[in-house]
Design an enzyme around this catalytic site. Sequence first.
Site, short mmCIF file in Angstrom:
data_model
loop_
_atom_site.label_atom_id
_atom_site.label_comp_id
_atom_site.label_asym_id
_atom_site.label_seq_id
_atom_site.Cartn_x
_atom_site.Cartn_y
_atom_site.Cartn_z
CD GLU A 1 -2.99 -1.02 2.27
OE1 GLU A 1 -4.16 -0.65 2.06
OE2 GLU A 1 -2.57 -1.35 3.39
CD GLU B 1 -3.66 -6.32 3.64
OE1 GLU B 1 -2.95 -5.32 3.83
OE2 GLU B 1 -3.68 -6.93 2.54
#
Length: 746
Positions: free
Chosen positions: A129, A151
């Site tokens: 990210e 995730e």
Amino acid sequence: MTAPAASAADPDAGPIHWHRGADGIVTLTMDAPGRTANTMDAAFVTALTAAADRLEGERDTVRGIIVTSAKETFFAGGDLDELIAAGPEDARQVFDFATALKRALRRIETLGVPVVAAVNGTALGGGLELALACHHRIVLDGPDTRLGLPEVTLGLLPGGGGVARTVRLLGIADALRHVLLEGTRHTPSRALELGLVHQVVTSPEEMLGAARAHIDAHPASRQPWDEEGYRIPGGTPATRSLAAVLPSFAAHLVRRTGGAPLPAPRNILAAAVEGAQVDFEGAQLIESRYFTELVVGQTSKNMTQAFFFDLRTVNAGAARPEGEPAHRVRRVGVVGAGMMGAGIAHVCARAGIDVVLQDVSREAALRGRAHAERLVAASVARGRMTEAEAAALTARITATDTIEDLAGCEVVVEAVFEDTALKHQVLAAVERVVGESALLCTNTSTLPVGGLAEAVGRPEDFLGLHFFSPVHRMPLVEIVRGARTGDRALARAFDLVRQIGRTPIVVNDGRGFFTSRVIARFLQEGVAMVGEGVAPSSVEQAAARAGYPTGVLALLDELTLTLPRRVRAEDRAAASAAGEEWVPHPADALLDRMVEEYGRTGRAGGAGFYEYGEDGARAGLWPELGERLAPGGRVELPMADLTERLLFVEALDSIRLLEEGVLTSVADANVGSLLGIGFPPWTGGVLQYVNGYPGGLDGFVARARELADRYGPRFAPPALLLAKAAAGELFGEVRYRPAPEVPAVV
């Protein structure tokens, strides 16, 4: 989780170091003090905010920005200790934390100067990210470097802008398919192919040089989605062609989850679709809301406890005897070249170990070697292995019918048919030809190691190595310690399992050990339901709703119906020899009728609970199953009862195995159930399921008593469970406060 402060005066005092060169390029080097990896905790977000403040204040003197790391990995992702500790009452703090992170990244991203990520190692989760918030991404290639947003495998979604940015970078369909829904960890070359990164380089010098070259060539860099008129690849949900595709993703989630309580894939899909219909800031807000819901929920805590904390504990060697020196194996012998033995030979050879694969005939041994050749050929076809690597792997496997060829092997794994007399014969022959220091192992799935040890003269060097089928895909090995197994042997076995890239759990001896015994309870319960009159399709649906990867009856067909009958006969004989009472299971009579009265033995026999075509493909449940095997007629039971019966019988028997000393570790129990026997991932494993049940252990005890009253004493709470519930304890070290309002089964 504490929301970070707005700013800090000196970024160099924290986990981000600032350096501005004479050329006006600022390098932000991430280096969390006192930690082996950078993590996205409150201190990092505070430092990132301070860096954004300074960059904005000194904008006129900054020509470009390089973001890199002083650690071996680029960035390890979110701080799971903080995330797992957050409860429903912490929702505002979680949301504010995600908002602060996004705001700091967005400020740097929109400065108007080129921002380059020099990714010097693995970048997963928050690491990727961070890189995605940079305009240009350069990755240092390495054999272990991986990039991705995993995730979802922890019951979460990317909360640092990962959903919003991948959707705008790749399009909704490709972002969901390749990055978000599966949590795939990509190699640098694959990440380049997908468009997640822009360059892959081979040295740190080349990486930093390329970063500076990009800044020189793009003095006014911006993100694609910040350019006027930018359109998301493939369009938005309002685009007709994409609108026609999106329902397939929803259908995929239904098939994948089967109705199990797995909210992360659902939230990811919703955040991607909804976020594509608003501006970038709105997409980030939507992402944060869905992220917060997952963080404070029970499912993410279960999955994080198991797939991060428990798995790390197991692989780090918590069950390995202390003080024993590390051992690396160079030569392994495998006796028995069937599918299991051939699979063991393949994974050992893949790890660079020379293997002697022995069977009663050279033809049988060569067939086993051919199995390994087919597996490596498939790897070559998928681009996962070169022809040269494949040739080298198969060359490490020597096929033979001569047991004397095992001489010189440091470890020998016996993998013949599950018959005590045959195994005794093979083990005695092996011990005669190998050296006195060789480790002797049996790949039994049910036979007690203590009984098999009677065939060898060195029981201290003998133990069980229970591999799972298919060996090349299954990540678990159950190490079974016999009563006389020594610490040295156990440590060597543990090291071998890690050397071949598998996860080792360690259990003590007992019939069926842990995994085989517990999965047998699952199979028996499903068969018992059919005998009670529950529609077979409802039994299979209950397994899917609970989150099992395969239906009860389908799995039993794969294993064959004769297997549990044989295990039952051995258990009954053992009970008789020990002077113990034998208690039949409600499933026994039905299994006997299937085999003896109807000749249906499973898939290998062409007929079982399911019908099979000539090609062996499953063709649906046997239409006469319900009426023939439920003498009392059809009954309708609550689906919640059916799903929880399957889950509870495995969890309760695992607690009994703790009482009996077969299981000695909560982490081993959770990891073993998830990786070995398909216990539903959302639960976090057999004992984490108990911890996370609504109402905690008290709630689990109350529900177990309800099930015992309705369906039999096998659901009665064991003494250990009652004692822990009375003391207000949980099973093992857990890092969160249980959230009783989260339902166990939806």
